[in-house]
Design a protein around this motif. Sequence first.
Motif, short mmCIF file in Angstrom:
data_model
loop_
_atom_site.label_atom_id
_atom_site.label_comp_id
_atom_site.label_asym_id
_atom_site.label_seq_id
_atom_site.Cartn_x
_atom_site.Cartn_y
_atom_site.Cartn_z
N GLU A 81 -0.36 19.20 -13.11
CA GLU A 81 -1.08 18.30 -12.24
C GLU A 81 -1.52 17.07 -13.01
OE1 GLU A 81 -4.19 19.66 -9.31
OE2 GLU A 81 -5.49 18.61 -10.71
N HIS A 82 -1.34 15.91 -12.39
CA HIS A 82 -1.78 14.64 -12.95
C HIS A 82 -2.59 13.95 -11.86
CE1 HIS A 82 0.97 15.36 -16.24
NE2 HIS A 82 1.84 15.72 -15.31
N GLU A 83 -3.83 13.61 -12.19
CA GLU A 83 -4.73 13.09 -11.17
C GLU A 83 -5.56 11.97 -11.76
OE1 GLU A 83 -6.67 15.66 -7.93
OE2 GLU A 83 -8.11 15.69 -9.59
N THR A 84 -5.82 10.96 -10.93
CA THR A 84 -6.67 9.86 -11.36
C THR A 84 -7.52 9.38 -10.20
OG1 THR A 84 -6.72 7.76 -12.57
CG2 THR A 84 -4.98 8.01 -10.91
N ARG A 85 -8.68 8.93 -10.53
CA ARG A 85 -9.58 8.36 -9.53
C ARG A 85 -9.07 6.98 -9.14
NH1 ARG A 85 -15.91 9.10 -9.31
NH2 ARG A 85 -16.29 7.86 -7.47
N VAL A 86 -9.20 6.64 -7.86
CA VAL A 86 -8.81 5.32 -7.39
C VAL A 86 -9.99 4.67 -6.68
CG1 VAL A 86 -6.35 5.85 -7.20
CG2 VAL A 86 -7.81 6.22 -5.24
N ASP A 87 -10.19 3.39 -6.95
CA ASP A 87 -11.30 2.66 -6.35
C ASP A 87 -11.00 2.17 -4.95
OD1 ASP A 87 -12.96 2.97 -8.58
OD2 ASP A 87 -12.15 1.16 -9.53
N ASN A 88 -9.71 1.97 -4.65
CA ASN A 88 -9.32 1.40 -3.37
C ASN A 88 -8.20 2.24 -2.76
OD1 ASN A 88 -8.36 -0.15 -1.25
ND2 ASN A 88 -8.63 -2.09 -2.34
N PRO A 89 -8.55 3.30 -2.02
CA PRO A 89 -7.51 4.17 -1.46
C PRO A 89 -6.60 3.45 -0.47
CG PRO A 89 -9.67 4.77 -0.59
CD PRO A 89 -9.90 3.77 -1.68
N GLU A 90 -7.13 2.46 0.26
CA GLU A 90 -6.28 1.73 1.20
C GLU A 90 -5.15 1.02 0.45
OE1 GLU A 90 -9.70 1.47 1.19
OE2 GLU A 90 -9.98 2.80 2.91
N ALA A 91 -5.46 0.46 -0.74
CA ALA A 91 -4.43 -0.19 -1.55
C ALA A 91 -3.39 0.82 -2.03
CB ALA A 91 -5.06 -0.92 -2.75
N VAL A 92 -3.84 2.02 -2.39
CA VAL A 92 -2.90 3.06 -2.85
C VAL A 92 -1.99 3.47 -1.70
CG1 VAL A 92 -2.68 5.41 -3.76
CG2 VAL A 92 -4.39 3.84 -4.72
N HIS A 93 -2.57 3.66 -0.51
CA HIS A 93 -1.73 3.99 0.66
C HIS A 93 -0.70 2.88 0.87
CE1 HIS A 93 -3.81 7.57 2.17
NE2 HIS A 93 -4.97 6.95 1.99
N ALA A 94 -1.12 1.62 0.79
CA ALA A 94 -0.20 0.49 0.98
C ALA A 94 0.88 0.47 -0.10
CB ALA A 94 -0.97 -0.83 0.98
N MET A 95 0.51 0.75 -1.34
CA MET A 95 1.49 0.79 -2.43
C MET A 95 2.54 1.88 -2.19
SD MET A 95 -0.74 0.37 -5.87
CE MET A 95 -2.27 -0.52 -5.75
N LEU A 96 2.07 3.06 -1.80
CA LEU A 96 3.00 4.16 -1.55
C LEU A 96 3.96 3.81 -0.41
CD1 LEU A 96 0.60 7.19 -2.08
CD2 LEU A 96 2.40 6.40 -3.62
N HIS A 97 3.42 3.21 0.66
CA HIS A 97 4.28 2.75 1.76
C HIS A 97 5.29 1.73 1.24
CE1 HIS A 97 2.55 4.65 5.33
NE2 HIS A 97 1.36 4.49 4.76
N GLY A 98 4.82 0.78 0.43
CA GLY A 98 5.68 -0.25 -0.12
C GLY A 98 6.79 0.30 -1.00
N LEU A 99 6.52 1.43 -1.65
CA LEU A 99 7.52 2.07 -2.50
C LEU A 99 8.48 2.96 -1.70
CD1 LEU A 99 5.23 2.99 -5.51
CD2 LEU A 99 7.10 1.31 -5.52
N GLY A 100 8.26 3.03 -0.39
CA GLY A 100 9.16 3.80 0.47
C GLY A 100 8.68 5.19 0.82
N TYR A 101 7.49 5.55 0.38
CA TYR A 101 6.96 6.87 0.73
C TYR A 101 6.32 6.82 2.12
CZ TYR A 101 7.73 8.25 -4.08
OH TYR A 101 8.31 8.55 -5.28
#
Length: 187
Positions: A81-101
């Motif tokens: 398991e690899h886990e990290t805290r994120v300050d802006n989950p909306e940005a992470v969701h957008a990044m994942l969408h942008g990467l095709g996920y």
Amino acid sequence: MIEAELKARVHDPEYVRGQLDRLVEGRAEVYQDTYYDDPSGSLGSQDQELRVRTIHGPNSTRSLLTYKGARIDSTSGSKPEHETRVDNPEAVHAMLHGLGYVPAISFQKRCQNYEFSSHGRSFLATLVQVPEIDGTFLEVETMVPEEKELSSALDDVRSTMGELGIHTDDFTTELYTDAVAARRATR
């Protein structure tokens, strides 16, 4: 790191909660989990997980990005398991969408978390209820740096769960994602 974790169905949640409350004060939190995969489902087919979790506690909200590799122990379902805290989950969701996920599944878990030490290890025990699944579950985990330590860690997790009133036949490797998807499919 490897998450040495076991999960069990709890037949007497109040008893287990009482045992945990004797060890340490619990922390009530609600998890909003979104699991991602590529459109072909290759992460899931390779037993990997990519998750964004937002945790709502009584006094704060925090979010985590987690990647779990394929199981290295089929009996427990333990995974790297690899886990990290994120300050802006909306940005992470957008990044994942942008990467095709794409979101594979999203659901809520109601958790009571207990952090304590036993058997020379740090443990996180979580009583879990998923509104879409019947019953209460107990997850007990500890982290180990190397696979060669997994067996010993799982023995300590098993012992700790036994001390909390969990029996061997209560253990399950069923994933919440699978159980929620199955429940939604029957609607």
